[in-house]
Design a protein around this motif. Structure first.
Motif, mmCIF file in Angstrom:
data_model
loop_
_atom_site.group_PDB
_atom_site.id
_atom_site.type_symbol
_atom_site.label_atom_id
_atom_site.label_comp_id
_atom_site.label_asym_id
_atom_site.label_seq_id
_atom_site.Cartn_x
_atom_site.Cartn_y
_atom_site.Cartn_z
ATOM 1 N N HIS A 139 13.569 1.174 -8.764
ATOM 2 C CA HIS A 139 13.717 0.118 -9.763
ATOM 3 C C HIS A 139 13.691 0.720 -11.159
ATOM 4 C CE1 HIS A 139 13.590 -4.273 -10.307
ATOM 5 N NE2 HIS A 139 13.019 -4.008 -11.463
ATOM 6 N N VAL A 140 14.384 0.062 -12.089
ATOM 7 C CA VAL A 140 14.235 0.447 -13.498
ATOM 8 C C VAL A 140 14.017 -0.826 -14.294
ATOM 9 C CG1 VAL A 140 16.770 0.477 -13.872
ATOM 10 C CG2 VAL A 140 15.259 1.721 -15.436
ATOM 11 N N HIS A 141 13.077 -0.775 -15.210
ATOM 12 C CA HIS A 141 12.803 -1.930 -16.060
ATOM 13 C C HIS A 141 12.416 -1.419 -17.445
ATOM 14 C CE1 HIS A 141 11.535 -5.872 -17.302
ATOM 15 N NE2 HIS A 141 10.304 -5.470 -17.530
ATOM 16 N N LYS A 142 13.271 -1.733 -18.439
ATOM 17 C CA LYS A 142 13.025 -1.285 -19.810
ATOM 18 C C LYS A 142 12.783 0.222 -19.842
ATOM 19 C CE LYS A 142 13.074 -5.663 -21.231
ATOM 20 N NZ LYS A 142 11.960 -6.498 -21.595
ATOM 21 N N ASN A 143 11.599 0.694 -20.229
ATOM 22 C CA ASN A 143 11.352 2.148 -20.330
ATOM 23 C C ASN A 143 10.664 2.730 -19.089
ATOM 24 O OD1 ASN A 143 9.060 0.642 -21.053
ATOM 25 N ND2 ASN A 143 8.162 2.352 -22.193
ATOM 26 N N ILE A 144 10.736 2.024 -17.970
ATOM 27 C CA ILE A 144 9.982 2.439 -16.776
ATOM 28 C C ILE A 144 10.894 2.629 -15.556
ATOM 29 C CG2 ILE A 144 8.068 1.814 -15.244
ATOM 30 C CD1 ILE A 144 7.060 -0.051 -17.481
ATOM 31 N N VAL A 145 10.779 3.790 -14.919
ATOM 32 C CA VAL A 145 11.544 4.053 -13.695
ATOM 33 C C VAL A 145 10.559 4.163 -12.526
ATOM 34 C CG1 VAL A 145 13.210 5.581 -12.558
ATOM 35 C CG2 VAL A 145 13.201 5.404 -15.058
ATOM 36 N N VAL A 146 10.843 3.415 -11.461
ATOM 37 C CA VAL A 146 9.998 3.458 -10.263
ATOM 38 C C VAL A 146 10.767 4.195 -9.180
ATOM 39 C CG1 VAL A 146 8.741 2.095 -8.541
ATOM 40 C CG2 VAL A 146 8.973 1.234 -10.894
ATOM 41 N N MET A 147 10.144 5.225 -8.608
ATOM 42 C CA MET A 147 10.840 6.036 -7.598
ATOM 43 C C MET A 147 9.892 6.489 -6.488
ATOM 44 S SD MET A 147 11.236 9.617 -9.720
ATOM 45 C CE MET A 147 11.047 9.077 -11.403
ATOM 46 N N GLN A 148 10.480 7.117 -5.493
ATOM 47 C CA GLN A 148 9.710 7.673 -4.373
ATOM 48 C C GLN A 148 8.651 8.644 -4.895
ATOM 49 O OE1 GLN A 148 12.315 10.015 -1.949
ATOM 50 N NE2 GLN A 148 10.722 10.630 -0.488
ATOM 51 N N TYR A 149 7.460 8.531 -4.339
ATOM 52 C CA TYR A 149 6.365 9.426 -4.723
ATOM 53 C C TYR A 149 6.399 10.651 -3.822
ATOM 54 C CZ TYR A 149 1.503 11.085 -5.074
ATOM 55 O OH TYR A 149 0.372 11.857 -5.232
ATOM 56 N N LEU A 150 6.429 11.828 -4.443
ATOM 57 C CA LEU A 150 6.405 13.072 -3.676
ATOM 58 C C LEU A 150 5.008 13.653 -3.794
ATOM 59 C CD1 LEU A 150 9.793 14.431 -5.040
ATOM 60 C CD2 LEU A 150 9.399 13.480 -2.759
ATOM 61 N N GLY B 90 0.793 -1.225 0.000
ATOM 62 C CA GLY B 90 0.000 0.000 0.000
ATOM 63 C C GLY B 90 0.825 1.275 0.000
ATOM 64 N N GLU B 91 2.156 1.141 -0.206
ATOM 65 C CA GLU B 91 2.981 2.359 -0.276
ATOM 66 C C GLU B 91 2.893 2.977 -1.665
ATOM 67 O OE1 GLU B 91 6.694 0.491 0.611
ATOM 68 O OE2 GLU B 91 6.561 0.956 2.746
ATOM 69 N N ASN B 92 2.932 4.313 -1.701
ATOM 70 C CA ASN B 92 2.891 5.005 -2.989
ATOM 71 C C ASN B 92 4.237 4.960 -3.692
ATOM 72 O OD1 ASN B 92 0.210 6.059 -3.159
ATOM 73 N ND2 ASN B 92 0.734 7.495 -1.517
ATOM 74 N N ARG B 93 4.180 4.941 -4.992
ATOM 75 C CA ARG B 93 5.381 5.067 -5.822
ATOM 76 C C ARG B 93 5.057 5.979 -7.000
ATOM 77 N NH1 ARG B 93 7.472 3.119 -2.044
ATOM 78 N NH2 ARG B 93 8.471 1.082 -1.853
ATOM 79 N N ALA B 94 6.079 6.703 -7.482
ATOM 80 C CA ALA B 94 5.929 7.408 -8.757
ATOM 81 C C ALA B 94 6.533 6.518 -9.837
ATOM 82 C CB ALA B 94 6.645 8.752 -8.712
ATOM 83 N N VAL B 95 5.808 6.368 -10.930
ATOM 84 C CA VAL B 95 6.258 5.514 -12.024
ATOM 85 C C VAL B 95 6.371 6.385 -13.269
ATOM 86 C CG1 VAL B 95 5.589 3.570 -13.494
ATOM 87 C CG2 VAL B 95 5.195 3.445 -11.041
ATOM 88 N N LYS B 96 7.598 6.534 -13.768
ATOM 89 C CA LYS B 96 7.803 7.369 -14.945
ATOM 90 C C LYS B 96 8.005 6.463 -16.155
ATOM 91 C CE LYS B 96 10.438 11.338 -16.573
ATOM 92 N NZ LYS B 96 11.391 12.387 -16.221
ATOM 93 N N ILE B 97 7.189 6.633 -17.145
ATOM 94 C CA ILE B 97 7.241 5.750 -18.315
ATOM 95 C C ILE B 97 7.614 6.566 -19.539
ATOM 96 C CG2 ILE B 97 5.943 4.140 -19.749
ATOM 97 C CD1 ILE B 97 4.127 3.544 -17.450
#
Ligand SMILES: Nc1ncnc2c1ncn2[C@@H]1O[C@H](COP(=O)(O)OP(=O)(O)OP(=O)(O)O)[C@@H](O)[C@H]1O
Ligand SMILES: [Mg+2]
Length: 246
Positions: A136-147, A71-78
């Motif tokens: 995390h990074v996977h292919k074209n997706i970066v997962v980072m802390q959500y602000l 249930g933690e938030n993440r920002a996902v940049k695609i």
């Protein structure tokens, strides 16, 4: 057309995306099939569990809020896999010795770009700069802390200049000094890429940052400092150009 919509609907169900009424526009625009597959892989690896809402849509990429299984938030940049994205990033990857042997196809280059953003976040954070923690990074997706708070991201300083600009600016300078000590230039440091988290500056959008071995290293930093001076002198009238010799 109908076939594609149904297929997307099915896959989106399987990636637990919940965009309500907006989903058709979002999906057609943002999720090509490779991206959908990559998202599914992130979910089956347990990195995220659901995509919750759209934070920002842009030409080269989109940012979403996601949740982990806890249930933690993440920002996902695609990053979008298209030629516009490819063109923009070319001059920054070219000349970055950290990515000498990355693939040559536009798609591989975009994957390299996501890795570059991830790596830059890591280095800047390790240096002590306030940037979102990369997960995390996977292919074209970066997962980072959500602000953000709940579904709303904290505003950029352009949207909400700080109440105490002098304090804020001093803290911002500490972050810039931190990554400069580790020989990096941000390359796109403007009011659009600084988040105001209740008076704490966070620097974002670090994909284009380059190390000192890169031919654009000095030029990019000079431009960044010019941008900072132009914006911050509106809020700090005593600000001089020399204050930006960082
Ligand atoms: N970690 C984060 N947490 C919350 N919101 C974020 C985060 N990262 C980005 N955002 C939001 O998404 C927007 C876009 O992100 P970002 O600046 O990284 O990419 P971009 O704007 O697509 O890149 P470009 O500046 O090249 O257009 C930001 O302005 C911010 O509102
Ligand atoms: Mg940006």
């Amino acid at each position: 057309m109908r076939g594609r919509t149904e297929k997307l609907d099915r896959i989106l169900g399987s990636i637990n995306a919940n965009f309500g009424q907006d989903w058709k526009k979002t999906t057609d625009d943002v999720f090509d099939e490779v991206t959908l597959k990559n998202l599914q892989q992130l979910i089956s690896q347990g990195i995220i569990n659901t995509i919750e809402n759209v934070i920002a849509t842009g030409k080269e990429g989109n940012v979403f809020r996601a949740k982990t299984i806890k249930g933690e938030n993440r920002a996902v940049k695609i990053y979008r896999i298209n030629t516009a994205t490819f063109r923009k990033l070319e001059k920054y990857i070219e000349g970055d010795s950290r990515f000498k042997n990355s693939g040559n196809s536009p798609r591989d280059r975009i994957f390299t770009w996501a890795q570059k953003e991830y790596k830059n976040l890591h280095s800047m954070r390790a240096a002590g700069a306030n940037v979102p923690q990369p997960y995390h990074v996977h292919k074209n997706i970066v997962v980072m802390q959500y602000l953000g708070w709940r579904f709303r991201p904290y505003p950029t300083v352009r949207e909400l200049p700080p109440d105490k600009p002098e304090d804020f600016f001093e803290k911002l300078k500490l972050s810039v000094k931190a990554y400069r000590n580790h020989n990096l230039s941000h390359g796109d440091l403007s009011e659009y890429n600084i988040i105001n988290r209740r008076g704490e500056p966070f620097i974002i959008d670090v994909g284009q940052a380059v190390p000192d071995s890169h031919p654009l290293y000095n030029q990019l930093h000079r431009r960044d400092m010019k941008n900072l001076h132009r914006f911050w002198k509106k809020y700090i009238p005593s600000l001089r150009k020399e204050d930006l010799k960082i």
